[in-house]
Design a protein around this motif. Structure first.
Motif, PDB file in Angstrom:
ATOM      1  N   GLU A  79      43.788  90.495  86.597  1.00  0.00           N
ATOM      2  CA  GLU A  79      43.430  89.166  86.428  1.00  0.00           C
ATOM      3  C   GLU A  79      42.232  90.043  87.821  1.00  0.00           C
ATOM      4  OE1 GLU A  79      42.128  87.170  84.090  1.00  0.00           O
ATOM      5  OE2 GLU A  79      43.783  86.233  83.765  1.00  0.00           O
ATOM      6  N   ILE A  80      41.026  89.194  87.978  1.00  0.00           N
ATOM      7  CA  ILE A  80      39.702  90.206  88.725  1.00  0.00           C
ATOM      8  C   ILE A  80      39.230  89.003  89.174  1.00  0.00           C
ATOM      9  CG2 ILE A  80      39.331  91.967  87.977  1.00  0.00           C
ATOM     10  CD1 ILE A  80      36.355  91.040  86.505  1.00  0.00           C
ATOM     11  N   GLY A  81      38.278  89.027  90.285  1.00  0.00           N
ATOM     12  CA  GLY A  81      37.911  87.877  90.545  1.00  0.00           C
ATOM     13  C   GLY A  81      38.493  87.096  90.991  1.00  0.00           C
ATOM     14  N   ALA A  82      37.985  85.181  90.990  1.00  0.00           N
ATOM     15  CA  ALA A  82      39.083  84.181  91.310  1.00  0.00           C
ATOM     16  C   ALA A  82      40.515  84.224  91.984  1.00  0.00           C
ATOM     17  CB  ALA A  82      37.922  82.998  90.492  1.00  0.00           C
ATOM     18  N   ARG A  83      41.140  84.720  90.020  1.00  0.00           N
ATOM     19  CA  ARG A  83      42.194  84.569  90.006  1.00  0.00           C
ATOM     20  C   ARG A  83      42.734  86.366  90.095  1.00  0.00           C
ATOM     21  NH1 ARG A  83      41.444  82.229  83.720  1.00  0.00           N
ATOM     22  NH2 ARG A  83      41.066  81.088  84.031  1.00  0.00           N
ATOM     23  N   GLU A  84      42.078  87.384  90.984  1.00  0.00           N
ATOM     24  CA  GLU A  84      42.690  88.403  91.445  1.00  0.00           C
ATOM     25  C   GLU A  84      44.093  88.016  92.704  1.00  0.00           C
ATOM     26  OE1 GLU A  84      41.655  91.917  94.210  1.00  0.00           O
ATOM     27  OE2 GLU A  84      40.244  90.859  92.687  1.00  0.00           O
ATOM     28  N   LEU A  85      45.130  88.336  92.201  1.00  0.00           N
ATOM     29  CA  LEU A  85      46.145  89.039  93.311  1.00  0.00           C
ATOM     30  C   LEU A  85      45.802  89.861  94.378  1.00  0.00           C
ATOM     31  CD1 LEU A  85      49.241  88.935  90.676  1.00  0.00           C
ATOM     32  CD2 LEU A  85      48.233  87.098  91.080  1.00  0.00           C
ATOM     33  N   PRO A  86      46.659  88.999  95.667  1.00  0.00           N
ATOM     34  CA  PRO A  86      46.559  89.844  96.423  1.00  0.00           C
ATOM     35  C   PRO A  86      47.660  91.244  96.812  1.00  0.00           C
ATOM     36  CG  PRO A  86      47.390  87.341  97.089  1.00  0.00           C
ATOM     37  CD  PRO A  86      47.212  87.529  95.810  1.00  0.00           C
ATOM     38  N   SER A  87      46.827  92.500  96.746  1.00  0.00           N
ATOM     39  CA  SER A  87      47.421  93.386  97.121  1.00  0.00           C
ATOM     40  C   SER A  87      49.090  93.084  97.385  1.00  0.00           C
ATOM     41  CB  SER A  87      47.227  94.460  97.613  1.00  0.00           C
ATOM     42  OG  SER A  87      47.637  95.577  98.208  1.00  0.00           O
ATOM     43  N   ASP A  88      49.670  93.984  95.992  1.00  0.00           N
ATOM     44  CA  ASP A  88      50.982  93.688  96.015  1.00  0.00           C
ATOM     45  C   ASP A  88      52.315  92.729  95.730  1.00  0.00           C
ATOM     46  OD1 ASP A  88      50.748  96.972  96.610  1.00  0.00           O
ATOM     47  OD2 ASP A  88      51.319  96.581  98.685  1.00  0.00           O
ATOM     48  N   PHE A  89      51.247  91.876  95.875  1.00  0.00           N
ATOM     49  CA  PHE A  89      52.160  90.023  95.911  1.00  0.00           C
ATOM     50  C   PHE A  89      52.806  90.396  94.057  1.00  0.00           C
ATOM     51  CE2 PHE A  89      51.830  86.165  94.186  1.00  0.00           C
ATOM     52  CZ  PHE A  89      52.007  85.392  95.374  1.00  0.00           C
ATOM     53  N   ARG A  90      52.686  90.536  92.958  1.00  0.00           N
ATOM     54  CA  ARG A  90      52.726  91.013  92.140  1.00  0.00           C
ATOM     55  C   ARG A  90      54.453  91.983  92.439  1.00  0.00           C
ATOM     56  NH1 ARG A  90      52.714  95.863  87.647  1.00  0.00           N
ATOM     57  NH2 ARG A  90      54.121  96.874  89.939  1.00  0.00           N
ATOM     58  N   ASN A  91      54.734  92.708  92.865  1.00  0.00           N
ATOM     59  CA  ASN A  91      55.670  93.491  93.234  1.00  0.00           C
ATOM     60  C   ASN A  91      56.483  92.737  94.204  1.00  0.00           C
ATOM     61  OD1 ASN A  91      54.372  96.347  91.780  1.00  0.00           O
ATOM     62  ND2 ASN A  91      54.683  96.837  93.521  1.00  0.00           N
ATOM     63  N   ALA A  92      56.390  91.980  94.808  1.00  0.00           N
ATOM     64  CA  ALA A  92      57.038  91.083  95.671  1.00  0.00           C
ATOM     65  C   ALA A  92      57.692  89.470  94.663  1.00  0.00           C
ATOM     66  CB  ALA A  92      56.166  90.630  96.963  1.00  0.00           C
ATOM     67  N   VAL A  93      56.895  88.789  94.597  1.00  0.00           N
ATOM     68  CA  VAL A  93      57.348  88.499  92.920  1.00  0.00           C
ATOM     69  C   VAL A  93      58.566  88.797  91.686  1.00  0.00           C
ATOM     70  CG1 VAL A  93      56.696  86.497  90.939  1.00  0.00           C
ATOM     71  CG2 VAL A  93      54.748  86.659  93.097  1.00  0.00           C
ATOM     72  N   TYR A  94      58.062  89.925  91.371  1.00  0.00           N
ATOM     73  CA  TYR A  94      59.230  90.725  90.275  1.00  0.00           C
ATOM     74  C   TYR A  94      60.415  91.030  91.690  1.00  0.00           C
ATOM     75  CZ  TYR A  94      55.757  91.703  87.595  1.00  0.00           C
ATOM     76  OH  TYR A  94      54.863  91.353  86.677  1.00  0.00           O
ATOM     77  N   GLU A  95      60.374  91.701  92.709  1.00  0.00           N
ATOM     78  CA  GLU A  95      61.685  91.285  94.214  1.00  0.00           C
ATOM     79  C   GLU A  95      62.775  89.766  93.706  1.00  0.00           C
ATOM     80  OE1 GLU A  95      60.150  93.089  97.200  1.00  0.00           O
ATOM     81  OE2 GLU A  95      59.683  95.531  96.166  1.00  0.00           O
ATOM     82  N   THR A  96      61.390  89.307  94.094  1.00  0.00           N
ATOM     83  CA  THR A  96      61.487  87.644  94.684  1.00  0.00           C
ATOM     84  C   THR A  96      63.018  87.606  92.907  1.00  0.00           C
ATOM     85  OG1 THR A  96      60.718  87.248  96.011  1.00  0.00           O
ATOM     86  CG2 THR A  96      62.042  85.688  95.059  1.00  0.00           C
ATOM     87  N   VAL A  97      62.609  87.812  91.513  1.00  0.00           N
ATOM     88  CA  VAL A  97      62.595  87.823  90.001  1.00  0.00           C
ATOM     89  C   VAL A  97      64.269  87.903  90.558  1.00  0.00           C
ATOM     90  CG1 VAL A  97      62.789  87.938  88.288  1.00  0.00           C
ATOM     91  CG2 VAL A  97      60.518  86.888  89.295  1.00  0.00           C
ATOM     92  N   MET A  98      63.704  89.700  90.937  1.00  0.00           N
ATOM     93  CA  MET A  98      65.368  89.886  90.232  1.00  0.00           C
ATOM     94  C   MET A  98      66.300  90.187  91.166  1.00  0.00           C
ATOM     95  SD  MET A  98      65.198  93.238  88.278  1.00  0.00           S
ATOM     96  CE  MET A  98      66.169  94.425  89.392  1.00  0.00           C
ATOM     97  N   GLU A  99      66.196  89.512  92.698  1.00  0.00           N
ATOM     98  CA  GLU A  99      66.916  88.376  93.211  1.00  0.00           C
ATOM     99  C   GLU A  99      68.264  87.795  92.868  1.00  0.00           C
ATOM    100  OE1 GLU A  99      65.506  88.479  97.786  1.00  0.00           O
ATOM    101  OE2 GLU A  99      64.775  90.974  97.767  1.00  0.00           O
ATOM    102  N   VAL A 100      66.601  86.531  92.543  1.00  0.00           N
ATOM    103  CA  VAL A 100      67.216  85.634  91.460  1.00  0.00           C
ATOM    104  C   VAL A 100      67.923  85.872  90.853  1.00  0.00           C
ATOM    105  CG1 VAL A 100      66.719  83.687  90.781  1.00  0.00           C
ATOM    106  CG2 VAL A 100      65.176  84.021  92.586  1.00  0.00           C
TER     107      VAL A 100
END
Length: 410
Positions: free
Chosen positions: A389-410
């Protein structure tokens, strides 16, 4: 040995050596334009090009496109920058940090690179090639080479027929199907490959759309505002549902690379995989002893939400390359070549993707590709992956990977 023959051999050797020296001089040094009318050597413009290499079919198609371009141009050479570890975004950042940012690049996380001033605005004649483009403050920086990659379940249709299994019509029917297959003890219901971190994003995006976006399309803006957070119950349901999905996967799902996921299906060890449509052509080119099928999984509320539509990602020219008139001209020539009808048709067919151009090529889609088009037509909503997504829904840089790593840990 006859002395005349020795003398002749010596003369012949001298002539050959002189010829080799002349050849080396002529072909390794630019030829000046002489008064006799000799043509000057055509100056060659070299460009570097980097693209995501996560998918074998995509890498092969892009590499072949570059080879086609180089073969048809004497004055331009494109050199691919291969290699690198980690995510593609990290690779781009590394290239930029060491002063080797490519002249041409496939983009992800476009907003960040636009803000950093690393991309050049595309000329209007290239922008006009596409049915839809993404603008940033009224400017276009990317040439979309594909629409958003639709995800789907690809399954062993022959196995389904043999055991009386049906494509699920509801969300819960899908999990009942997984349970039925697991209880047979002859096949893994779902194959996953999360060694490549982004692979878990296929499932994450679907469940995130079902559980979070369906209730609040502006969840990310609300997180920025502080009125919502990733500790909210809706997001916790994403993790709960992901655990439910992974419970039907193979034991080594976390150490399986994306490139090996299809092997579970092809070798008859898994009944289903959930992946992008870019895998379809790769699968259908293989000699299989069973029939393939595909279906889209409905959401818990009965709606069909799919990844699709225009993408902000695409091919771009670096701002640095655009400062060099010769490189700028050469890079724009590559983009025109890439999206020329016949060349682009090859690329689309190789990956079974939807074209983005106004003068779109006629694509011979696979049978599963045609089924996916039907699903896209009847979908209640389509949109990009949550991290695109872009604009107001854009994620912070590298946030996606941080979430996926958390998902993997859980």
């Amino acid at each position: 040995m006859n002395w005349k023959f020795q003398k002749f051999g010596g003369v012949l050797l001298a002539v050959l050596l002189a010829g080799c020296i002349l050849f080396a001089v002529v072909f390794t040094h630019p030829r000046p334009l002489s008064q006799a009318g000799m043509e000057a050597e055509v100056p060659v413009t070299e460009l570097t090009f980097v693209f995501a290499e996560g998918d074998e079919s995509g890498t092969a198609a892009m590499t072949d496109m570059v080879a086609r371009f180089n073969d048809s141009h004497d004055d331009i050479v494109i050199r691919i920058q291969f290699g690198g570890s980690g995510t593609y975004d990290e690779k781009l950042k590394t290239l930029e940090s060491v002063g080797e940012f490519s002249d041409l690049l496939e983009t992800t996380n476009v907003s960040a690179y636009v803000r950093a001033g690393l991309l050049a605005e595309l000329p209007k004649d290239i922008v006009s090639l596409f049915t839809e483009v993404t603008e940033f403050d009224g400017k276009v920086y990317t040439a979309p080479h594909t629409k958003n990659n639709t995800n789907t379940i690809i399954y062993n249709k022959t196995y389904f027929k043999e055991h009386g299994l049906q494509e699920p019509q509801t969300y819960e029917e899908f999990f009942q199907l997984c349970e039925t297959i697991e209880n047979r003890h002859d096949m893994i219901p779902l194959a996953l490959g999360a060694k490549d971190l982004w692979h878990i994003g296929f499932w994450f995006n679907k469940i995130y759309n079902d559980q979070v976006v369906s209730q609040d399309p502006d969840f990310i803006p609300h997180c920025y505002a502080g009125t919502k957070s990733f500790s909210d119950k809706a997001f916790q349901m994403v993790l709960t549902e992901l655990q439910r999905v992974i419970s039907y996967a193979q034991a080594d799902w976390a150490s399986t690379p994306d490139s090996k996921v299809t092997d579970y299906l092809v070798e008859g060890n898994a009944a289903m995989i959930y992946t992008g449509r870019h895998i379809l052509s790769k699968l259908e080119q293989q000699e299989l002893n069973f029939e393939l099928g595909c279906f889209s999984i409905p959401s818990p509320d009965g709606k069909l939400r799919m990844v699709g539509g225009p993408s902000a990602d695409g091919l771009a020219i670096s701002a640095k390359a655009a400062q060099d008139p010769d490189k700028k001209k050469a890079a724009e020539e590559f983009l025109r070549f890439f999206f020329a009808k016949e060349n682009y048709r090859y690329y689309c067919e190789a990956l079974d993707i939807l074209p983005t151009t106004v003068d779109a090529p006629d694509i011979q889609y696979s049978s599963m590709g045609r089924e996916l088009l039907k699903d896209l037509d009847r979908a209640d909503s389509t949109g990009p992956m949550w991290n695109a997504e872009i604009g107001a829904r854009e994620l912070p840089s590298d946030f996606r990977n941080a979430v996926y790593e958390t998902v993997m840990e859980v």
